[in-house]
Structures are given as structure tokens and as C-alpha cells.
Write a protein that holds these residues in place. Sequence first.
Motif, PDB file in Angstrom:
ATOM      1  N   SER A   1       7.641   5.501  -0.084  1.00 41.33           N
ATOM      2  CA  SER A   1       7.030   6.275   1.008  1.00 41.33           C
ATOM      3  C   SER A   1       5.524   6.398   0.833  1.00 41.33           C
ATOM      4  CB  SER A   1       7.683   7.661   1.055  1.00 41.33           C
ATOM      5  OG  SER A   1       7.501   8.294  -0.186  1.00 41.33           O
ATOM      6  N   MET A   2       4.970   5.693  -0.131  1.00 37.12           N
ATOM      7  CA  MET A   2       3.520   5.764  -0.341  1.00 37.12           C
ATOM      8  C   MET A   2       2.836   4.575   0.310  1.00 37.12           C
ATOM      9  SD  MET A   2       3.165   6.688  -4.323  1.00 37.12           S
ATOM     10  CE  MET A   2       3.504   8.277  -4.992  1.00 37.12           C
ATOM     11  N   SER A   3       1.521   4.706   0.475  1.00 34.37           N
ATOM     12  CA  SER A   3       0.747   3.573   0.985  1.00 34.37           C
ATOM     13  C   SER A   3       0.311   2.719  -0.201  1.00 34.37           C
ATOM     14  CB  SER A   3      -0.489   4.080   1.722  1.00 34.37           C
ATOM     15  OG  SER A   3      -1.372   4.658   0.783  1.00 34.37           O
ATOM     16  N   ARG A   4      -0.166   1.505   0.113  1.00 33.83           N
ATOM     17  CA  ARG A   4      -0.634   0.622  -0.963  1.00 33.83           C
ATOM     18  C   ARG A   4      -1.732   1.314  -1.774  1.00 33.83           C
ATOM     19  NH1 ARG A   4      -4.324  -3.713  -2.445  1.00 33.83           N
ATOM     20  NH2 ARG A   4      -3.106  -5.378  -3.411  1.00 33.83           N
ATOM     21  N   GLU A   5      -2.663   1.983  -1.077  1.00 33.12           N
ATOM     22  CA  GLU A   5      -3.791   2.622  -1.762  1.00 33.12           C
ATOM     23  C   GLU A   5      -3.301   3.671  -2.748  1.00 33.12           C
ATOM     24  OE1 GLU A   5      -3.818   1.889   1.539  1.00 33.12           O
ATOM     25  OE2 GLU A   5      -5.206   0.220   1.127  1.00 33.12           O
ATOM     26  N   GLN A   6      -2.293   4.452  -2.320  1.00 34.48           N
ATOM     27  CA  GLN A   6      -1.782   5.509  -3.206  1.00 34.48           C
ATOM     28  C   GLN A   6      -1.133   4.915  -4.452  1.00 34.48           C
ATOM     29  OE1 GLN A   6       0.514   7.311  -0.053  1.00 34.48           O
ATOM     30  NE2 GLN A   6      -0.541   9.265  -0.351  1.00 34.48           N
ATOM     31  N   VAL A   7      -0.360   3.839  -4.245  1.00 36.59           N
ATOM     32  CA  VAL A   7       0.294   3.191  -5.392  1.00 36.59           C
ATOM     33  C   VAL A   7      -0.744   2.650  -6.357  1.00 36.59           C
ATOM     34  CG1 VAL A   7       1.765   1.268  -6.086  1.00 36.59           C
ATOM     35  CG2 VAL A   7       2.392   2.658  -4.120  1.00 36.59           C
ATOM     36  N   VAL A   8      -1.744   1.953  -5.786  1.00 35.76           N
ATOM     37  CA  VAL A   8      -2.796   1.373  -6.628  1.00 35.76           C
ATOM     38  C   VAL A   8      -3.499   2.466  -7.407  1.00 35.76           C
ATOM     39  CG1 VAL A   8      -5.024   0.194  -6.577  1.00 35.76           C
ATOM     40  CG2 VAL A   8      -3.144  -0.653  -5.164  1.00 35.76           C
ATOM     41  N   GLU A   9      -3.819   3.551  -6.730  1.00 37.12           N
ATOM     42  CA  GLU A   9      -4.564   4.621  -7.386  1.00 37.12           C
ATOM     43  C   GLU A   9      -3.769   5.234  -8.527  1.00 37.12           C
ATOM     44  OE1 GLU A   9      -5.976   7.615  -4.638  1.00 37.12           O
ATOM     45  OE2 GLU A   9      -6.562   8.826  -6.378  1.00 37.12           O
ATOM     46  N   LYS A  10      -2.487   5.432  -8.288  1.00 42.41           N
ATOM     47  CA  LYS A  10      -1.628   6.015  -9.316  1.00 42.41           C
ATOM     48  C   LYS A  10      -1.568   5.110 -10.545  1.00 42.41           C
ATOM     49  CE  LYS A  10       2.493   8.664  -8.361  1.00 42.41           C
ATOM     50  NZ  LYS A  10       1.900   9.902  -8.626  1.00 42.41           N
ATOM     51  N   LEU A  11      -1.427   3.818 -10.275  1.00 41.34           N
ATOM     52  CA  LEU A  11      -1.345   2.867 -11.383  1.00 41.34           C
ATOM     53  C   LEU A  11      -2.661   2.816 -12.153  1.00 41.34           C
ATOM     54  CD1 LEU A  11       0.667  -0.051  -9.726  1.00 41.34           C
ATOM     55  CD2 LEU A  11       1.452   1.491 -11.517  1.00 41.34           C
ATOM     56  N   LEU A  12      -3.766   2.799 -11.402  1.00 49.74           N
ATOM     57  CA  LEU A  12      -5.074   2.719 -12.061  1.00 49.74           C
ATOM     58  C   LEU A  12      -5.325   3.958 -12.903  1.00 49.74           C
ATOM     59  CD1 LEU A  12      -7.294   1.216  -9.222  1.00 49.74           C
ATOM     60  CD2 LEU A  12      -6.752   0.143 -11.409  1.00 49.74           C
ATOM     61  N   ASN A  13      -5.034   5.121 -12.339  1.00 48.10           N
ATOM     62  CA  ASN A  13      -5.323   6.367 -13.053  1.00 48.10           C
ATOM     63  C   ASN A  13      -4.483   6.523 -14.315  1.00 48.10           C
ATOM     64  OD1 ASN A  13      -7.266   7.084 -11.263  1.00 48.10           O
ATOM     65  ND2 ASN A  13      -5.894   8.349  -9.994  1.00 48.10           N
ATOM     66  N   SER A  14      -3.251   6.071 -14.216  1.00 45.29           N
ATOM     67  CA  SER A  14      -2.371   6.250 -15.370  1.00 45.29           C
ATOM     68  C   SER A  14      -2.591   5.182 -16.435  1.00 45.29           C
ATOM     69  CB  SER A  14      -0.917   6.189 -14.907  1.00 45.29           C
ATOM     70  OG  SER A  14      -0.660   4.903 -14.375  1.00 45.29           O
ATOM     71  N   GLY A  15      -3.423   4.174 -16.108  1.00 46.38           N
ATOM     72  CA  GLY A  15      -3.640   3.089 -17.069  1.00 46.38           C
ATOM     73  C   GLY A  15      -2.564   2.033 -17.004  1.00 46.38           C
ATOM     74  N   LEU A  16      -1.601   2.218 -16.108  1.00 45.85           N
ATOM     75  CA  LEU A  16      -0.499   1.256 -16.055  1.00 45.85           C
ATOM     76  C   LEU A  16      -0.805   0.048 -15.161  1.00 45.85           C
ATOM     77  CD1 LEU A  16       2.717   3.403 -16.219  1.00 45.85           C
ATOM     78  CD2 LEU A  16       1.720   1.913 -17.922  1.00 45.85           C
ATOM     79  N   TRP A  17      -1.975   0.066 -14.514  1.00 48.50           N
ATOM     80  CA  TRP A  17      -2.384  -1.132 -13.781  1.00 48.50           C
ATOM     81  C   TRP A  17      -2.469  -2.322 -14.740  1.00 48.50           C
ATOM     82  CZ3 TRP A  17      -2.646  -2.361  -8.825  1.00 48.50           C
ATOM     83  CH2 TRP A  17      -3.232  -3.589  -8.504  1.00 48.50           C
ATOM     84  N   THR A  18      -2.752  -2.014 -16.006  1.00 46.41           N
ATOM     85  CA  THR A  18      -2.996  -3.080 -16.997  1.00 46.41           C
ATOM     86  C   THR A  18      -1.752  -3.922 -17.267  1.00 46.41           C
ATOM     87  OG1 THR A  18      -2.508  -1.498 -18.740  1.00 46.41           O
ATOM     88  CG2 THR A  18      -4.799  -1.786 -18.155  1.00 46.41           C
ATOM     89  N   VAL A  19      -0.595  -3.494 -16.799  1.00 42.72           N
ATOM     90  CA  VAL A  19       0.602  -4.324 -17.010  1.00 42.72           C
ATOM     91  C   VAL A  19       0.662  -5.467 -16.011  1.00 42.72           C
ATOM     92  CG1 VAL A  19       1.851  -2.314 -17.844  1.00 42.72           C
ATOM     93  CG2 VAL A  19       2.190  -3.080 -15.498  1.00 42.72           C
ATOM     94  N   ILE A  20      -0.164  -5.375 -14.952  1.00 40.05           N
ATOM     95  CA  ILE A  20      -0.133  -6.416 -13.931  1.00 40.05           C
ATOM     96  C   ILE A  20      -1.169  -7.472 -14.288  1.00 40.05           C
ATOM     97  CG2 ILE A  20      -0.344  -6.926 -11.478  1.00 40.05           C
ATOM     98  CD1 ILE A  20       0.149  -3.928 -10.973  1.00 40.05           C
TER      99      ILE A  20
END
Lengths: 453, 405
Positions: free
Chosen positions: A113-132
Amino acid sequence: MSKTIKIRKGVDIKLVGEAEKAKSQINRPEIFAVKPTDFHNLTPKMVVREGDEVKAGTVLFYDKYNEAIKFTSPVSGEVAEIRRGEKRRILEVRILADKEPSAVDFGAGDPGSMSREQVVEKLLNSGLWTVIRQRPFSTIANPEDKPKSIFVSAVNTAPLGADLNFICQDHISELQTGLDAMAKLCDGPIHFQVSADPEKSKAFQGLKNVQLNKVSGPHPAGNVGVQIHELDPLNKGELIWYVTPSHLITIGRLFKEGKYNPACTVALVGSEVTEPKYFNTWYGAPVKPITAGRLKDGDIRIISGNVLTGEKIDNEGFVGFYHTEVSVIPEGHEPQFFLTEGWLSPGLHKFSLSHAFPSWLMPGKKYRLNTNLNGEERAFVVTGEMEKVFPFDIYPMQLVKSIMMNDIDMMEKLGIYEVDSEDFALCEFVCTSKIEIQRIVREGLDVIQKEFA
Amino acid sequence: MKALKDLIDNKLMPPFKEGGKLHKFWPIPDSLDTFAFVPGHVTKSGSHIRDGIDMKRTMFMVIVALIPCLLFGMYNVGYQHYMAMGVTTATFGDMFLFGALKVLPLVIVSYGVGLGIEFIFCIVKSHAINEGFLVSGMLIPLCMPVDVPLWMVGVATAFAVVIGKEVFGGTGMNILNVALTARAFLFFAYPTEMSGNKVWINTAGDGKPVDGYTGETLLAKATTTPVSEFTDTAGNAYASVNASLLDAIYGFIPGSVGETSVIAILIGAGILLWTGIGSWRIMLSAIAGGAVMGLIFNLVGPAYFPNNTFLALPWWYHLAIGGFMFGVVFMATDPVTASQTATGKYIYGFLIGFLAILIRTVNPAYPEGVMMAILFMNVMAPMIDHYVIEANIKRRMNRLKVKTA
């Protein structure tokens, strides 16, 4: 619309010390470390200093060339040491863990139910973007980009590779949440590859929101690069992102629990391990609690990752961020007398793809291979050997030579965008001339990346 | 074995170590050391485990494959000698000993000169010695006529190693097959010692050859004589075409030392194919190429050139005589000078076979076309690879075009 890929070229190197299907819990270690060296071509810019208090999810450092990409602490505690190597390169950020874990709250939520921007932001903030990570280059993906598809390989064909079905089977709902988050990032399909062997892909059968493809054949069939080549080949200028199933589970937990939960499972494997099995551990955890009391005596090498692509660490070291196994094999420092063990020996204990050794007559045999080069480095002489273990429509030797010549135009033409050094691991293994092919391919990719940066 | 290792490490190596008096000459003891002991080098980057194969074992397997040809060659040199001299009492041992005494000096000169030059280059460029010459050094005597003077073998080997290989950067970098470069050098520099009727059989010593002895090879005979009138070394007519063909397959015919016996060569080919070191693609397609060319001549020859008996030589006969099989199995498959792509290997092999029979048949000035064919295709191999790889590149480009279109 699922597809079936059959890989014919390649080899399964059968080694002693496969992990038993049992998970053990280790005690929470006192010290954790985040290693910037786990990430290709990363220049870290520190945010914390030694002595700072952090929580699980607090930013430790970010990418100097893309400040949005942040790296966070897996545990709460105190930054104990920023260990540097040559030219003050940061090797490890060590964190002394608190007794009582605490974590930054990023807020739970359903990624659907989130937008792409919200998902990206959550991943970036938590440091979990680095798994991609992205292909080409195998670096961390740029959140500004949009890939044509996302790949997940739930097949591990590497020698003694951890069974991803076993690792993931208890966490399928988290995995599904992780996949739902991925679905927001890309308009194209998510290719999720599972083994054609139903035993090894049971857990994944019910996954939704993905294109489930079956893969069969020897290593490197499990390499994401091979799967991309078969399903959605990369051309110059295109991007594909890829994630491991273990990391998707972590992402799933982020969305379900709202915090960075670094729990993961690692297999301890290899001929020098007394009881090879799986361990529940954490990202950034040291290797010692896993290996303690389970290693045989003698001159041994501990590898974070598999024996083909892993990284050598010592017993005080930390397991790499992208690795799902710790392999322990004997070192090969002993010179081998040519008649009894060396180049003119019968060679019953040696594994070779060449029929010059008898190993091909004993297909079921498992080997205890050591780290000896089994020869000296020479110029390329033998042809046709790499092609047998390289399932791409690419000429491996010619590509490697073009990299050695630093001929960028030729590298592009020969298809360097489709490969990563790990895809050449078996080429390096079989090379009669003992040339460090993975290093050369990595250098070639670096040259290209720099050229077009 | 520890004692030997200690002896090498503590007694032999020290003066050659960095800073030692003889450091310049380190490739010499180093080659001994690495011959006796595979070094305890461990993997540093990339794959932590490595295949058991190395260059030494690869090269050694080729030498093993050459041994049947060498042994039979020695025997045949004696056999031909006694047959030419009309000695019927010679035993197997006599023949083998006679041949061994003629052939071994060739082998020793070839290895001595070649390895000597390799060591000099290693010392000058200060790198470890490469195993490549171990095979070339065995091939050179096997593709020479037995009566070639030893100094010529020495000169030819020196020429081949220096001009054929080292100027290009050593083993793995050469364009032309080293052993064939040596042979071609002698062939053009000293044609009288490399062709004709006098060099294939040793007739020195007391006595004269028997009446009817000519000393020419079957290949040379074929240029002038129909296959049904072939004679053996002593000048006796063969009972049938099959009898002479069988002699050629067994190898009891005059020719270069190692090339005569198809059976010995096939044993070698078996070893190369079993170990996977020789390319079956090249061997197979070269034989196919030779057969096709021979077949074309068989069909076209009698119709248009009824007087040319060579064109009528049955195509399968072509494969058994001269250096065809030896060249195809041991020289054409040299991985450094052959095509490197799988598709290229088919083309390369086919053209070698095709050209070998073409040159041999239509240009009697070169009674052995195999050498010329392989050397020519050595030069052409990079071009074949170029087009094979271009096709691969084009396929990748098209993929992109299809997408954007």
C-alpha cells in the motif's frame, strides 16, 4: 509465465563437508563489524566516531559519491574502533554491542500500500538499500535509476553452497513482504529462480508477485548473471537489479517490524569442519562463535563465502554481508613431490576437469581440496577449457584477453556488461595457466565503470 | 622426499636467491626445483581452490602420446636400413638398436639446443622457464629425415626457437608451430638434405643397397607411379594395393622418423583425445578435409587428366602416407597456433586437411603438403577466429537492435 532454464556448461565440484540440515543458535557476540570492503568500489564517508553510541539502524557511514546510500549499524552499542588499512582505507567499523538491544524505529507498514518513493525512503534510511545490487558492475544500485527487471536467485549451485530453500523455509511470509517491496521498485517483472529439483524449491512454490523460473544444471547455474543471460540479457545502457533471498527476508522484517533486524543464517562447511551445519547468526557478526571448537587442527583457511568466490578471513574476522556460508579448507603450503603428489602423480586425490587426471572416472567422489595453485602461472596456452564451464554466449578467453589489453571497445563488444567476476570463477578454477581471471575481470569492470562514470 | 627438498632449498638455491652471487641464473635451479616439487604456492585472489592440471602435466601428456611414434620410428629406421641393404638376418633388436643410435642424437641435439636457448632467454628476461619446448623438442626430430646432419637440426631448432617463438614473447605467444618452423627452415635452406631420394633411409656403412633400391618415399612414388605399381624399400613390387596400404598403415615405409606409422600415431591420438588435451574438432575436421580433397581429385582427375596418376591415388591412401596423420594429430592441434574458438577449430582443421592434399597433389615441388598447409593455416587462424568472434559480436548487437526497433 514461468520459464525453465537448462544449463549444460559448468561443473559441480564435489567437496567434503556439506552442511547438515540443522540450525544451531549461537550466543550473541560482543563485537560486530560493518565492512565497507564488502561493497564493490565503495568509498565510505564516516558519520560516527569512535565512542559514539548507536542503535540498530543508526547510520555509520554513507557512500561518498551518493549520499543517499547509507550504511547502518546492525546492533545497538558503542562504536569501538574504526579500523583502517593502507592509505587509511576503512576496513571495518567495529561496534561493541549492548547487553540490551535497542533499535531505531522506522515504522512498520505494508509495502503493497506504499508508493515507490516511500519504499525507497524506508530502505535508504534503514541502510537496507545496500542489499540491492545492479548489473552491470555488481555495485549497490542507484535509487535514482529504474531497472528493467529484478532478479532473485534462490538456487545456490556453488561448491558446498548453503541450501537457500532450507535457510528460507521458516521465513516465507517475510520473504513475500520483501518481494512486495521489490515489486514497487521496478515496472518490469521480478524473476525469482528456484531449483528444478522440487526438494530444493518446496518453500518457494507459493510465492506471489513474482515470475517463478526453474533452473537446472551444474554450477554456475545458480549465478544471477547466468540467469539474466538466459532470461533477460543485458545490453549496453540497461540495468538489472538483484537481491538475495536472505536479504529479502531482512527487508520483509523491516516492513513488518519497523526496524533493522539483522538475523540471518549462515552455513559452516568444508573438509576442515568437524560438524558442518547451519547457524542462526547476525549480519556483521564475527566468525569465531560459529567456528569455535568445530575446526580441525592444521594449516587451514577460513573463507567467508564459498570456495570459488569468497574472501579469506582469519578466525577473528567477520562474515561478509553478502555471504551465506563460511567455508573452511586446508591450506596448500606443502610442496608436492612430482611423482607422488605433483604433476606426474596418479592424482587420485586431485580433482580436475581435464581428463589428464582420473577424477572424471569417479564422478561421485568427494574431494578434500586445498588452496595450492597446483602449478605455476604461465601465459595462456590451452584453449577451449573455459568454454566448457562458461554458459554464456560470450567468448571468455577473448574477453579476458581484451581486458588484459585494456581495449575498452573490445570489452564492450565481447559482452562485459553481462558478466561479473563470479561468473568467471570456474574459468579461473580450470585455467591450466593459473591466471587470476576473477581479478582481471573485476579490473575490466572497474575500468569500464570509471570510463562512463 | 623432505631430504631432497631440503637439499634443493638449502644447498642448491641460496646462491641464486635475491642478492646471491648467481641470482641472474635463477631460472636454472628454479626449473629443477619446480620440476621436482610443485611449489607450495597458494591461491591469493579469486577462486580458493584450483584444478589439478598444470602446464607440466599437459605438456607431459603430449610427450607420452609421442612415445609410440618415437619408438616405432627408431625401429623403422633400422628396419628400412637392413631392408635396403638386403640384410635378411637382422633381428628386431638389431633394427631397434640401429635406429635408436640414429634417432637419439637428433633428439638430444634438438632438446640441447632448444632448452639452451630457452634458458638464455629466461635469464635475460628473468622469468621462469616455460614447458612449451618440451613438446617442440620432441616433435622436431620426429619430423626430420633420419639422415639430416645434426648441425642442421641444431641450426633449425635455434632458428625456430628464436625467430619462431622468442621474438614473439615466448611460449603461448608464437604464431607459427615451432617444430614446423624448424622443418620449414631446413626445407627451404637445405632442400637437398630434406627431400629427394637420399635422406629417408640410412644406407651408410659397408655394402651397397640392393638392386632396385630407390630410397624414395611412397609419397614421392605416387607423383610418378600408379598406386598399383608401388614397390617396397627393397624394390619388390607389392602384391596388391592393399598390401602397400597396410605397410603404410603399419609404418614399414620410408619417411620422416616419426611420421610413418599410422597405428603409432593413432595410439598417440587416442592418448590426446582421452586426456582431452588434443582437440578432436581439429583432428576430425582435418581428416574430413583431406578426404574431401582426395575425393575431388579422384572424381575429377581421371576425367580431365587421364595421364596424371597422382590424382587417381585413392583418397584414403592419401591419409595413410606422408606426414598427413602425424601433422594432423600432433602439429595442427597445437593450441597456441591453432584457432581458439570451437567453430574456428572446425574451419581451421578442415582447411588444413584440404590444403595439405591440394598442395601435395598439384605441386610436386612440395611433396609434403601438410607442413605448408599447417603453417599457412597457423597464419590464417587469427583471421578465422576474428570472423567467428565478429559473428558473436553481431549477434549481441542485433539483440539490442531488435529491442530498440
